[in-house]
Scaffold this active site. Sequence first.
Site, mmCIF file in Angstrom:
data_model
loop_
_atom_site.group_PDB
_atom_site.id
_atom_site.type_symbol
_atom_site.label_atom_id
_atom_site.label_comp_id
_atom_site.label_asym_id
_atom_site.label_seq_id
_atom_site.Cartn_x
_atom_site.Cartn_y
_atom_site.Cartn_z
ATOM 1 C CG ASP A 357 -1.705 1.208 1.412
ATOM 2 O OD1 ASP A 357 -2.393 1.556 0.449
ATOM 3 O OD2 ASP A 357 -1.640 1.837 2.482
ATOM 4 C CG ASP A 546 -0.726 2.181 7.225
ATOM 5 O OD1 ASP A 546 -1.150 2.119 6.062
ATOM 6 O OD2 ASP A 546 -0.700 3.236 7.882
ATOM 7 C CG ASP A 550 -4.147 -1.151 3.792
ATOM 8 O OD1 ASP A 550 -4.633 -0.910 2.673
ATOM 9 O OD2 ASP A 550 -3.278 -0.446 4.327
#
Length: 655
Positions: A357, A546, A550
């Site tokens: 990410d 994080d 996610d």
Amino acid sequence: MIHEDHKHACEHCEHEHHHHEHEHEHHHHGEEEEEGHGRLVKVIAAAVLLAIAVIIEKYTDWATWQYLLLFLVPYLVVGWDTLKEAAEGLLEGEALSEDFLMSVATLGALGIGFMPGAETQFPEAVFVMLFFQVGELFEEVAEGRSRKSIAHLMDLRPDIAHVQSGDTFKDVKPEEVETGAVILVKPGEKVPMDGVVLEGHSSLDTVALTGESVPRSVHEGDEILSGCVNQSGVLKVKTTKAFGDSTAARILDLVENAAASKSRSESFITRFARVYTPIVVALAVLVAVVPSLITGEWATWIYRGLMFLVVSCPCALVISVPLTFFGGLGGASRKGILIKGSNLMDQLSKLHTVVFDKTGTLTEGVFEVTAVHPEVIGETELLHLAAHVERHSTHPIAMALRNAYPNEQDDCTVEGIEETAGHGIIATVNGKKVAVGNSKLMDKLGAAWHPCEHSGTIIHVAIDGAYAGHIVISDRIKADAAEGVAALKAAGVSKTVMLTGDQESVAAAVASALKVDEFHAQLLPADKVSEVEKLLPQGTLAFVGDGINDAPVLTRADVGIAMGALGSDAAIEAADVVLMDDKPSKVASAIRIARRTLAIARQNIVFAIGIKVLVLVLATLGLATMWMAVFADVGVTVLAVLNAMRALQGKLGEA
């Protein structure tokens, strides 16, 4: 050597009713230490008595039964516990335990001397039992060290919390503190639960949580995690989580559960031992009986059968392989990498694709002004006006502008603030109408804006309808993000991918700076899942994230890796691996630790089976001695355990 405490090597990590358990643990560990000292004394005493017996045998001419009595003294000193365990195992229906095999082999060796034409094997029988106990000692040392490698996590657990009650503070157990209570943390004390600093500033020692030795500064308004040690100032903290949900409690829980889950290699060893031991015992009986019936040399073939039995014990595998994985988990946790189970070591070691990410993982998630391009006024004046217009906005972009020009307490007058959602803000500053926003706002005002070659969010400024310039705001890339991506390539990861909800141009700039293989921008959480699903068929995939959004992707990936210290609870819960200090470079470290742990486990498997097969063949052919048989069992176990202990160091290089 196969004790119950193997299965419960991590039970000391339980965090319920911890005051009672602390006492129990000290008592339990004290008992273990006492047992270890007792075993050492017995081994030394038996070794001395055996040496005396061997000397007496050499210089005397006694009857066989007298020598038996002589050697029985050191044998029983060192072997009584093993005989007792074997008898208990028989009564409980566990005949093929290690203690039983050792007892049969040594008692058989003691009895061979009474068979016609056979040589006495009394010294060998005592030595087998003696060496067996030496192996047990080595195993205890290794287990103690592996416990210590996890035991630093026990330091996370506070013993007391000072809770505000009126004007005073009273001491209570951390599990009795309610969420929202105000607690006092004095210098040198552990933070008992997660919260927000209300008063005070200090530096925190986070080494137990993150593995990093650099202290972290905290001030009023900062989040503070349980398990950190307050180093300097007194802090008044408002708790945000109950003790059971706090970071320290969750980590203890993760480690406890990690030790319980078995890797494929570990499960294979357990199944292998279950099938292997009865087969080899049957073969040992055949070696003893069939040739004896043919040749009539009962003593010779029974002796070979007994050697076969000694060699057959699979203890080197049963002990060293789980110990290697337990050590690997402990070594990784010391580096601030929490791996939730030894089964994940297999997955980590063969990662093909790593998907990141962007925001908060590869970048700081903190926006800052990276460029100022004025047209008709100076840079400082442009920032000055933009910061005043954005004075009351809570948007991250507005905060970045205010941080770039922090001197808001000047004598400027700001009035008539109008905010247009999705466009920007217009306000009158010192009589001038200042508009701060995107290109849509400029178009609406008829200001002749122009694009910028810099990547990031472009904030345009117009004064009284005339274009005055623009400011570039970007998310800061993490200091070790590029190093982390490069380390993955060096570790043999075939593909690195970045996913983000950000704009294409911003994503492209970050991807280019970090040299990731591909990126996908402007994605919603559901889009991230579908992108990961497209990549899954290519090989074992890890997703590193994080945020709370996610969690679905972390669950979908083969290995979900969460940035733990700043990550959301949902992400940490969904993940398989938690990086406590939010460094992307730790992903490569986790891979290298997993590979090293597996390499050590493989070395032990190949070494143990190889030596055993060799000595089994030699024993059948009559070329092996009881000493070789002892080495093939206990000697190999000691060497395998010593090799397994290397995993505890958590080194990052290949084994």
